[in-house]
Design a protein around this motif. Structure first.
Motif, PDB file in Angstrom:
ATOM      1  N   PRO A 208       0.800  -1.235   0.000  1.00  0.00           N
ATOM      2  CA  PRO A 208       0.000   0.000   0.000  1.00  0.00           C
ATOM      3  C   PRO A 208       0.831   1.283   0.000  1.00  0.00           C
ATOM      4  CG  PRO A 208      -0.851  -1.557   1.610  1.00  0.00           C
ATOM      5  CD  PRO A 208       0.432  -2.120   1.098  1.00  0.00           C
ATOM      6  N   MET A 209       2.059   1.234   0.523  1.00  0.00           N
ATOM      7  CA  MET A 209       2.880   2.446   0.592  1.00  0.00           C
ATOM      8  C   MET A 209       3.845   2.571  -0.587  1.00  0.00           C
ATOM      9  SD  MET A 209       3.550   2.762   4.657  1.00  0.00           S
ATOM     10  CE  MET A 209       4.083   4.452   4.525  1.00  0.00           C
TER      11      MET A 209
ATOM     12  N   LYS B 265      15.663  -1.219   0.518  1.00  0.00           N
ATOM     13  CA  LYS B 265      15.912   0.128   1.037  1.00  0.00           C
ATOM     14  C   LYS B 265      14.624   0.951   0.942  1.00  0.00           C
ATOM     15  CE  LYS B 265      20.837   0.269   0.046  1.00  0.00           C
ATOM     16  NZ  LYS B 265      21.283  -0.045   1.380  1.00  0.00           N
ATOM     17  N   LEU B 266      14.069   1.260   2.111  1.00  0.00           N
ATOM     18  CA  LEU B 266      12.868   2.099   2.171  1.00  0.00           C
ATOM     19  C   LEU B 266      13.252   3.570   2.151  1.00  0.00           C
ATOM     20  CD1 LEU B 266      10.718   0.468   5.000  1.00  0.00           C
ATOM     21  CD2 LEU B 266      10.579   0.083   2.548  1.00  0.00           C
ATOM     22  N   THR B 267      12.387   4.375   1.575  1.00  0.00           N
ATOM     23  CA  THR B 267      12.547   5.821   1.641  1.00  0.00           C
ATOM     24  C   THR B 267      11.376   6.458   2.388  1.00  0.00           C
ATOM     25  OG1 THR B 267      11.494   6.077  -0.514  1.00  0.00           O
ATOM     26  CG2 THR B 267      13.909   5.963  -0.465  1.00  0.00           C
TER      27      THR B 267
ATOM     28  N   THR C  16      16.948   0.418   5.879  1.00  0.00           N
ATOM     29  CA  THR C  16      17.216  -0.807   5.140  1.00  0.00           C
ATOM     30  C   THR C  16      16.608  -1.978   5.900  1.00  0.00           C
ATOM     31  OG1 THR C  16      19.253   0.060   4.198  1.00  0.00           O
ATOM     32  CG2 THR C  16      19.006  -2.329   4.207  1.00  0.00           C
ATOM     33  N   LEU C  17      15.735  -2.715   5.225  1.00  0.00           N
ATOM     34  CA  LEU C  17      15.133  -3.910   5.797  1.00  0.00           C
ATOM     35  C   LEU C  17      15.947  -5.116   5.354  1.00  0.00           C
ATOM     36  CD1 LEU C  17      11.360  -3.229   5.044  1.00  0.00           C
ATOM     37  CD2 LEU C  17      12.665  -2.614   7.077  1.00  0.00           C
ATOM     38  N   GLU C  18      16.121  -6.088   6.261  1.00  0.00           N
ATOM     39  CA  GLU C  18      16.846  -7.321   5.949  1.00  0.00           C
ATOM     40  C   GLU C  18      15.874  -8.491   6.057  1.00  0.00           C
ATOM     41  OE1 GLU C  18      20.372  -7.703   8.388  1.00  0.00           O
ATOM     42  OE2 GLU C  18      20.536  -5.520   8.471  1.00  0.00           O
TER      43      GLU C  18
END
Length: 99
Positions: A38-39, A59-61, A67-69
């Motif tokens: 959704p985002m 890598k989220l902004t 940074t999600l692992e």
């Protein structure tokens, strides 16, 4: 068995269940793809395949840079694992292949 495909995913976070579509494109012992929710959509980076274990980063902004692992074990058309969200902790993630 190919892990390539699209998976309906659920990540159990403190903000409730987050749904997304994880698309995996395998190439030998590595993979690329996207995770769309959704985002918005984020690219998978550093995707690695070791037997039936997958590891990757995203890598989220938004809503903040992070940074999600991810790490998951594939079993047929499903997987179960977790996503580490930096200082926010580690959250369970499951997926079921839909395409």
């Amino acid at each position: 068995m190919s892990i390539s495909g699209t998976y309906d995913c659920v990540t159990k976070s403190p903000m409730g269940e987050q749904t997304s579509k994880l698309t995996i494109v395998a190439d030998g012992d590595s993979f690329t793809g996207t995770n769309a929710g959704p985002m918005g959509s984020v690219d998978i980076a550093d995707g690695k395949i070791d037997g039936n274990t997958l590891t990757w980063t995203m890598k989220l902004t938004s809503p903040m840079p992070m940074t999600l692992e991810g790490k998951a074990t594939v079993d047929g058309d499903t997987f179960a694992g977790e996503v580490k969200a930096g200082p926010f902790g580690t959250f369970p993630m499951t997926g079921k292949k839909v395409g």
